[in-house]
Enzyme design. Structure first.
Site, PDB file in Angstrom:
ATOM      1  N   THR A  11       2.295   5.270 -12.046  1.00 54.56           N
ATOM      2  CA  THR A  11       1.188   6.646 -11.272  1.00 54.56           C
ATOM      3  C   THR A  11       2.769   7.417 -10.543  1.00 54.56           C
ATOM      4  O   THR A  11       2.519   8.979 -10.872  1.00 54.56           O
ATOM      5  CB  THR A  11       0.676   6.645 -10.510  1.00 54.56           C
ATOM      6  OG1 THR A  11      -0.448   5.549 -10.906  1.00 54.56           O
ATOM      7  CG2 THR A  11       0.355   7.725  -9.487  1.00 54.56           C
ATOM      8  N   SER A  57       2.631  -0.244 -14.743  1.00 57.81           N
ATOM      9  CA  SER A  57       2.611  -2.035 -14.581  1.00 57.81           C
ATOM     10  C   SER A  57       1.539  -2.965 -15.157  1.00 57.81           C
ATOM     11  O   SER A  57       2.004  -3.807 -15.120  1.00 57.81           O
ATOM     12  CB  SER A  57       2.905  -1.688 -13.371  1.00 57.81           C
ATOM     13  OG  SER A  57       1.132  -1.566 -12.701  1.00 57.81           O
TER      14      SER A  57
END
Length: 329
Positions: A11, A57
């Site tokens: 992000t 991730s």
């Protein structure tokens, strides 16, 4: 001297949208990230920016993370004062703990990320990156192992957890609290956890083949998911109720599995330890340990899985695994 910065996506690096695709996807480079952070130029040390592993991730693998740790280690050996790693928050707690288990240096290795991407009002990435860089540069942060800097708090990798799906205050250490804070630009270390010796080197070829299962126990669990686990996996982590309890119906299967593969007992609660000798009923922590399950201590199920897989990949036997969980749990 410098601070090495490794950017892994997430992000914090999502800067825009691609035509025809919903949601933010475009990745910012490390140069883009640092350009958006006021105050980095006052750090006193240059940032050596290295873009790598540009994936969400959730897609990261142990091998990729170990590659990053190796690169970070080389940077420190070459003279870097500390290292910062930016990645997505979904798996940040596991990534940081994995790195902590193998990080041999006094220099800080600091993980950070963001909960609000740069297209939103109030993105937290720049502040988190600045805080992480300050921690990586701080003499007070040396010999603390791997750290997580988020929302101006400093957490030990061993304790930190993501506790909320959207809050910018998501990272917390329920069992210990933060080990420090960044206040008015200064790194204040409030507690110094004991450092553990790094794990033995991991055999990467073995790592690729080692499989560790995680079974979260639920109400009226019939244990069907445990069938055949020993034939397909090399280890098992059980996330039990409360202080380490399971339904009685699961006990024979777990005992049989513990005779074939390492089985680690943890708590699904998110805080607190698995007890050792308080309850004695069938399915209690005392009963399960008597049947061969290993006590995970204060480690949550996700960290226990990381530790068990790395130990198995290093060729550790049952006694070594039990001793490692005593040290780290």
């Amino acid at each position: 001297m410098s601070i090495a910065l490794f950017t892994l996506g997430g992000t914090i690096a999502m800067g825009g949208t691609d035509p025809g695709r919903a949601g933010v996807v475009t990745r910012l480079t490390g140069a883009d990230l640092t350009a958006a952070v006021p105050g980095l130029d006052a750090l006193g040390l240059p940032l050596d920016v290295r873009d790598t592993q540009a994936v969400p991730s959730a897609h990261l693998t142990y091998r990729q993370l170990l590659d990053v740790v190796d690169a970070a280690s080389r940077a420190v050996t070459a003279g870097a004062t500390g290292v910062v790693v930016t990645q997505g928050t979904d798996t940040l707690e596991e990534s940081a703990f994995l790195a902590d288990l193998v990080w041999p240096h006094v220099a800080p290795l600091v993980f950070t990320g963001a909960m609000r991407n740069p297209t939103l009002a109030g993105p937290d990435g720049p502040a988190n990156l600045l805080a992480a860089a300050r921690v990586a540069a701080a003499p007070a942060a040396r010999d603390l192992g791997v750290l997580v800097a988020f929302a101006d708090e400093i957490h030990a990798a061993r304790w930190v957890r993501k506790t909320h799906s959207t809050s910018t205050a998501t990272f917390a250490s329920p069992n210990a609290g933060p080990v420090g804070q960044v206040l008015e630009g200064q790194v204040r270390v409030l507690a110094r956890p004991e450092r553990r010796e790094p794990l033995p080197p991991v055999d990467l070829a073995r790592l690729d083949t080692v499989r560790v299962a995680l079974h979260t126990v639920t109400l009226d669990d019939d244990g069907g998911l445990l069938d055949g686990v020993a034939a397909t996996h090399h280890g098992l982590v059980v996330a039990g109720f409360g202080v380490g309890h399971v339904p009685a119906v699961l006990v024979p299967a777990l005992g049989a599995l513990a005779g074939r593969i390492p089985v680690v007992l943890t708590s699904r609660t998110g805080a607190g330890a698995v007890l050792r000798h308080t309850y004695g009923a069938v399915g209690s922590e005392t009963d399960l340990q008597r049947r061969g399950l290993l006590n995970g201590g204060l480690l949550d199920p996700y960290k226990a899985k990381v530790l068990l897989r790395l130990l198995l990949a290093a060729g550790a036997g049952r006694d070594e695994i039990a001793a490692a969980f005593v040290r780290h749990g």
